[in-house]
Design a protein around this motif. Structure first.
Motif, PDB file in Angstrom:
ATOM      1  N   ALA A 291       0.831  -1.205   0.000  1.00  0.00           N
ATOM      2  CA  ALA A 291       0.000   0.000   0.000  1.00  0.00           C
ATOM      3  C   ALA A 291       0.868   1.259   0.000  1.00  0.00           C
ATOM      4  CB  ALA A 291      -0.941  -0.012   1.199  1.00  0.00           C
ATOM      5  N   ASP A 292       1.934   1.261   0.802  1.00  0.00           N
ATOM      6  CA  ASP A 292       2.838   2.418   0.832  1.00  0.00           C
ATOM      7  C   ASP A 292       3.574   2.562  -0.496  1.00  0.00           C
ATOM      8  OD1 ASP A 292       2.075   2.987   3.404  1.00  0.00           O
ATOM      9  OD2 ASP A 292       3.820   2.059   4.353  1.00  0.00           O
ATOM     10  N   ALA A 293       3.997   1.434  -1.064  1.00  0.00           N
ATOM     11  CA  ALA A 293       4.677   1.481  -2.355  1.00  0.00           C
ATOM     12  C   ALA A 293       3.746   1.985  -3.449  1.00  0.00           C
ATOM     13  CB  ALA A 293       5.218   0.090  -2.706  1.00  0.00           C
ATOM     14  N   LEU A 294       2.493   1.537  -3.422  1.00  0.00           N
ATOM     15  CA  LEU A 294       1.531   1.972  -4.435  1.00  0.00           C
ATOM     16  C   LEU A 294       1.276   3.474  -4.346  1.00  0.00           C
ATOM     17  CD1 LEU A 294      -0.435   1.247  -6.709  1.00  0.00           C
ATOM     18  CD2 LEU A 294      -2.156   0.720  -4.951  1.00  0.00           C
ATOM     19  N   ASN A 295       1.178   4.005  -3.156  1.00  0.00           N
ATOM     20  CA  ASN A 295       1.004   5.451  -3.000  1.00  0.00           C
ATOM     21  C   ASN A 295       2.167   6.211  -3.620  1.00  0.00           C
ATOM     22  OD1 ASN A 295      -1.468   5.377  -1.670  1.00  0.00           O
ATOM     23  ND2 ASN A 295      -0.532   5.236   0.348  1.00  0.00           N
ATOM     24  N   THR A 296       3.378   5.698  -3.411  1.00  0.00           N
ATOM     25  CA  THR A 296       4.557   6.346  -4.001  1.00  0.00           C
ATOM     26  C   THR A 296       4.533   6.232  -5.515  1.00  0.00           C
ATOM     27  OG1 THR A 296       5.852   5.848  -2.008  1.00  0.00           O
ATOM     28  CG2 THR A 296       7.078   6.400  -3.999  1.00  0.00           C
ATOM     29  N   GLN A 297       4.156   5.048  -6.032  1.00  0.00           N
ATOM     30  CA  GLN A 297       4.056   4.875  -7.485  1.00  0.00           C
ATOM     31  C   GLN A 297       3.059   5.853  -8.101  1.00  0.00           C
ATOM     32  OE1 GLN A 297       5.303   2.443 -10.383  1.00  0.00           O
ATOM     33  NE2 GLN A 297       4.739   4.597 -10.683  1.00  0.00           N
ATOM     34  N   ILE A 298       1.928   6.035  -7.469  1.00  0.00           N
ATOM     35  CA  ILE A 298       0.918   6.959  -7.974  1.00  0.00           C
ATOM     36  C   ILE A 298       1.451   8.387  -7.982  1.00  0.00           C
ATOM     37  CG2 ILE A 298      -1.325   7.988  -7.437  1.00  0.00           C
ATOM     38  CD1 ILE A 298      -2.200   5.199  -6.479  1.00  0.00           C
ATOM     39  N   ASP A 299       2.154   8.779  -6.916  1.00  0.00           N
ATOM     40  CA  ASP A 299       2.718  10.130  -6.860  1.00  0.00           C
ATOM     41  C   ASP A 299       3.756  10.347  -7.952  1.00  0.00           C
ATOM     42  OD1 ASP A 299       1.172  10.936  -4.732  1.00  0.00           O
ATOM     43  OD2 ASP A 299       2.672  10.438  -3.207  1.00  0.00           O
ATOM     44  N   VAL A 300       4.604   9.344  -8.176  1.00  0.00           N
ATOM     45  CA  VAL A 300       5.625   9.468  -9.224  1.00  0.00           C
ATOM     46  C   VAL A 300       4.978   9.621 -10.587  1.00  0.00           C
ATOM     47  CG1 VAL A 300       7.447   8.231 -10.459  1.00  0.00           C
ATOM     48  CG2 VAL A 300       7.433   8.256  -7.956  1.00  0.00           C
ATOM     49  N   ALA A 301       3.989   8.780 -10.891  1.00  0.00           N
ATOM     50  CA  ALA A 301       3.308   8.857 -12.187  1.00  0.00           C
ATOM     51  C   ALA A 301       2.586  10.184 -12.346  1.00  0.00           C
ATOM     52  CB  ALA A 301       2.334   7.690 -12.328  1.00  0.00           C
ATOM     53  N   ARG A 302       1.992  10.661 -11.273  1.00  0.00           N
ATOM     54  CA  ARG A 302       1.248  11.928 -11.339  1.00  0.00           C
ATOM     55  C   ARG A 302       2.187  13.112 -11.582  1.00  0.00           C
ATOM     56  NH1 ARG A 302       0.075  15.295  -7.060  1.00  0.00           N
ATOM     57  NH2 ARG A 302       0.645  13.683  -5.554  1.00  0.00           N
ATOM     58  N   MET A 303       3.373  13.070 -10.990  1.00  0.00           N
ATOM     59  CA  MET A 303       4.284  14.209 -11.078  1.00  0.00           C
ATOM     60  C   MET A 303       5.200  14.166 -12.290  1.00  0.00           C
ATOM     61  SD  MET A 303       5.514  14.583  -7.110  1.00  0.00           S
ATOM     62  CE  MET A 303       4.342  14.830  -5.763  1.00  0.00           C
ATOM     63  N   THR A 304       5.441  12.985 -12.854  1.00  0.00           N
ATOM     64  CA  THR A 304       6.453  12.871 -13.904  1.00  0.00           C
ATOM     65  C   THR A 304       5.943  12.276 -15.206  1.00  0.00           C
ATOM     66  OG1 THR A 304       7.174  10.632 -13.286  1.00  0.00           O
ATOM     67  CG2 THR A 304       8.176  12.493 -12.098  1.00  0.00           C
ATOM     68  N   ASP A 305       4.741  11.727 -15.219  1.00  0.00           N
ATOM     69  CA  ASP A 305       4.213  11.026 -16.391  1.00  0.00           C
ATOM     70  C   ASP A 305       5.005   9.764 -16.730  1.00  0.00           C
ATOM     71  OD1 ASP A 305       2.129  12.851 -16.849  1.00  0.00           O
ATOM     72  OD2 ASP A 305       3.472  14.193 -17.940  1.00  0.00           O
ATOM     73  N   ALA A 306       5.849   9.298 -15.818  1.00  0.00           N
ATOM     74  CA  ALA A 306       6.634   8.085 -16.062  1.00  0.00           C
ATOM     75  C   ALA A 306       5.734   6.851 -16.041  1.00  0.00           C
ATOM     76  CB  ALA A 306       7.724   7.948 -15.006  1.00  0.00           C
ATOM     77  N   THR A 307       6.079   5.871 -16.853  1.00  0.00           N
ATOM     78  CA  THR A 307       5.334   4.619 -16.895  1.00  0.00           C
ATOM     79  C   THR A 307       5.480   3.885 -15.561  1.00  0.00           C
ATOM     80  OG1 THR A 307       5.723   4.410 -19.270  1.00  0.00           O
ATOM     81  CG2 THR A 307       5.102   2.403 -18.076  1.00  0.00           C
ATOM     82  N   PRO A 308       4.402   3.387 -14.990  1.00  0.00           N
ATOM     83  CA  PRO A 308       4.488   2.685 -13.702  1.00  0.00           C
ATOM     84  C   PRO A 308       5.433   1.485 -13.775  1.00  0.00           C
ATOM     85  CG  PRO A 308       2.210   3.217 -14.208  1.00  0.00           C
ATOM     86  CD  PRO A 308       2.999   3.532 -15.433  1.00  0.00           C
ATOM     87  N   VAL A 309       6.204   1.294 -12.696  1.00  0.00           N
ATOM     88  CA  VAL A 309       7.155   0.177 -12.638  1.00  0.00           C
ATOM     89  C   VAL A 309       6.856  -0.778 -11.486  1.00  0.00           C
ATOM     90  CG1 VAL A 309       9.004   1.529 -13.716  1.00  0.00           C
ATOM     91  CG2 VAL A 309       8.775   1.526 -11.214  1.00  0.00           C
ATOM     92  N   LEU A 310       5.957  -0.403 -10.592  1.00  0.00           N
ATOM     93  CA  LEU A 310       5.635  -1.270  -9.465  1.00  0.00           C
ATOM     94  C   LEU A 310       4.888  -2.507  -9.957  1.00  0.00           C
ATOM     95  CD1 LEU A 310       5.617  -1.485  -6.286  1.00  0.00           C
ATOM     96  CD2 LEU A 310       3.292  -0.540  -6.408  1.00  0.00           C
ATOM     97  N   PRO A 311       5.308  -3.709  -9.571  1.00  0.00           N
ATOM     98  CA  PRO A 311       4.572  -4.904  -9.988  1.00  0.00           C
ATOM     99  C   PRO A 311       3.155  -4.884  -9.423  1.00  0.00           C
ATOM    100  CG  PRO A 311       6.179  -5.441  -8.282  1.00  0.00           C
ATOM    101  CD  PRO A 311       6.461  -4.036  -8.712  1.00  0.00           C
ATOM    102  N   VAL A 312       2.218  -5.406 -10.167  1.00  0.00           N
ATOM    103  CA  VAL A 312       0.818  -5.406  -9.744  1.00  0.00           C
ATOM    104  C   VAL A 312       0.558  -6.605  -8.830  1.00  0.00           C
ATOM    105  CG1 VAL A 312      -1.571  -5.584 -10.507  1.00  0.00           C
ATOM    106  CG2 VAL A 312       0.067  -4.206 -11.823  1.00  0.00           C
ATOM    107  N   ARG A 313       0.061  -6.305  -7.643  1.00  0.00           N
ATOM    108  CA  ARG A 313      -0.335  -7.341  -6.701  1.00  0.00           C
ATOM    109  C   ARG A 313      -1.724  -6.991  -6.166  1.00  0.00           C
ATOM    110  NH1 ARG A 313       3.350  -8.869  -9.080  1.00  0.00           N
ATOM    111  NH2 ARG A 313       5.340  -9.721  -8.313  1.00  0.00           N
TER     112      ARG A 313
END
Length: 343
Positions: A291-313
Motif C-alpha cells: 500500500a505504501d509502495a503503491l502510493n509512491t508509485q501513484i505520486d511518481v506517475a502523477r508528477m512525472t508522467d513516467a510509466t508505472p514500474v511497481l509490480p501489480v499485486r
C-alpha cells in the motif's frame, strides 16, 4: 581535491582496536555541526572515533571541522570534493577503523549516553552466549555467525523541535533471529534510516550506498536485510536519535524525480520480501508495504508522467488497491492525476 586532516589517537586508544566509528557526512553544516559533535562527545564511549567527512563545503564548515579535530584526539577530518551523501558515507566507511559503524547527520543530535547504552547492550548479549563471540572483521567465522548481532536499532524522536510534527518511533527490547521476523514485526520500511542503527563492520565489507540516490537508506535496506540474521532493537530508555525537522530537506521538498528513487527502494524491498516472506500470517505486513509502495508509485506517475514500474499485486486492503484490481495500474495512476492534479 581530497585532504586528510585526521589526528592519530593516543593515550588509552594507542595500539588498541577501535570499538565504534561514528561517521558524520558534513555539507554546509556551519550552523549545526558543533551541536551535533557535542552530542556525540556526550556518549561516554571508551574506544571510539568520529570521522567528519567534509563533502566540499564552502560556508566555513571546513574550518570548524579542523578546529573540532584539533580540540579532541578522537576526531578525524577528511576534506573531499562534493559527491553527495552516499559518496560521503562510503568515503567514511572505507576509512573507518571500528569493529562497529554508525552514522549521524550533521544537523541532528544523539541523546547523551545512547551509544554507550547500545554498545553495552550488545556486549551483554554476546557475553551471555557460551564462549562469547569474536566480532572482528578478519577473524569472524561462519561458526560464530549464530552468536553475533548484525545491527542494533534504537529509538528516534522524528522532526525533533517541531511544535506540530514531532513524534517518536519506539522499539521493544528484543532480539530478532531472522531479518524477516524483524521486518514483519517492526514494519522496517517505515524506519529505514541509516543513522539510528549501529552496524557490525562486516556488513560493509562489500556493501556501499548508491551514489546519486536521494533515498539511499531505503535502497540500502533490502541489501542489509539480505545479509543479516540477528538484529537487536532497544527501547527509548536506552536513548534516542534526535532527527531535526528540515524544511529544506529531501523529505519535505521531494518532487517526482526524487520520489523515483524512493520508488526504486520500495520495488527492491518488495522484491526481497516476496522471496523471503511467505505464509498468511505475514500477509498483513506485505499488504501494508505494498500500500505504501503503491502510493509512491501513484505520486511518481502523477508528477512525472513516467510509466508505472511497481509490480501489480492484489491485496485489496485499501480503496486504491481495490481500484487497481479493477482498472489496472496505468489507469489508476491516470485517474489519480486527474483527481489530484500534477504538482
Amino acid at each position: 581535491m581530497v585532504t586528510d586532516n585526521s589526528i592519530m589517537l593516543n593515550d588509552e586508544t594507542d595500539n588498541a582496536t577501535v570499538e565504534l566509528s561514528v561517521i558524520v557526512p558534513v555539507y554546509q553544516g556551519a550552523e549545526t555541526l558543533r551541536r551535533c559533535v557535542d552530542s556525540i562527545m556526550a556518549q561516554q564511549l571508551s574506544s571510539w572515533e568520529l570521522l567528519l567527512i567534509d563533502d566540499g563545503s564552502d560556508d566555513g564548515t571546513p574550518q570548524i571541522c579542523d578546529e573540532l579535530a584539533a580540540a579532541d584526539r578522537h576526531i578525524r577530518v577528511f576534506h573531499k570534493d562534493n559527491g553527495g551523501l552516499s559518496d560521503a558515507r562510503n568515503y567514511g566507511i572505507e576509512r573507518a577503523e571500528g569493529r562497529w559503524i554508525t552514522f549521524a547527520d550533521c544537523d541532528d543530535e544523539i541523546e547523551p549516553c545512547t551509544l554507550k547504552n547500545v554498545m553495552n547492550a550488545m556486549k551483554e548479549y554476546c557475553g551471555n552466549i557460551t564462549g562469547g563471540v569474536d566480532n572482528s572483521v578478519d577473524n569472524f567465522s561462519d561458526n560464530d555467525r549464530c552468536c553475533a548481532i548484525d545491527f542494533i536499532e534504537y529509538s528516534v524522536s522524528a522532526n525533533y523541535g517541531s511544535d506540530t510534527n514531532q513524534h517518536n518511533i519506539d522499539f521493544d527490547n528484543r532480539i530478532y533471529n531472522s531479518s524477516t521476523e524483524y521486518f514483519v514485526s517492526t514494519q522496517a520500511w517505515k524506519h529505514a534510516y541509516a543513522w539510528n542503527k549501529v552496524y557490525n563492520r562486516r556488513l560493509f565489507n562489500t556493501l556501499r550506498y548508491e551514489k546519486g540516490q536521494k533515498y539511499e537508506d531505503m535502497i540500502m535496506l533490502p541489501q542489509l536485510l539480505e545479509r543479516s540474521e540477528h538484529i537487536m532493537t532497544l527501547p527509548p530508555e536506552a536513548g534516542r536519535y534526535l532527527y531535526y525537522e528540515s524544511p529544506g530537506g529531501i523529505t519535505a521538498c521531494a518532487g517526482g524525480n526524487e520520489l523515483k528513487d524512493l520508488l526504486l527502494g520500495y520495488c527492491r524491498l518488495y522484491g526481497w520480501a516476496e522471496k523471503n516472506i511467505a505464509g498468511n500470517t505475514d500477509r498483513r505486513a506485505m499488504a501494508m508495504l505494498y500500500a505504501d509502495a503503491l502510493n509512491t508509485q501513484i505520486d511518481v506517475a502523477r508528477m512525472t508522467d513516467a510509466t508505472p514500474v511497481l509490480p501489480v499485486r492484489h491485496y485489496n486492503a485499501t480503496f486504491k488497491e481495490c481500484l487497481l484490481g479493477i482498472i489496472g495500474i496505468k489507469a489508476l495512476c491516470r485517474l489519480w492525476k486527474i483527481i489530484k492534479g500534477k504538482e
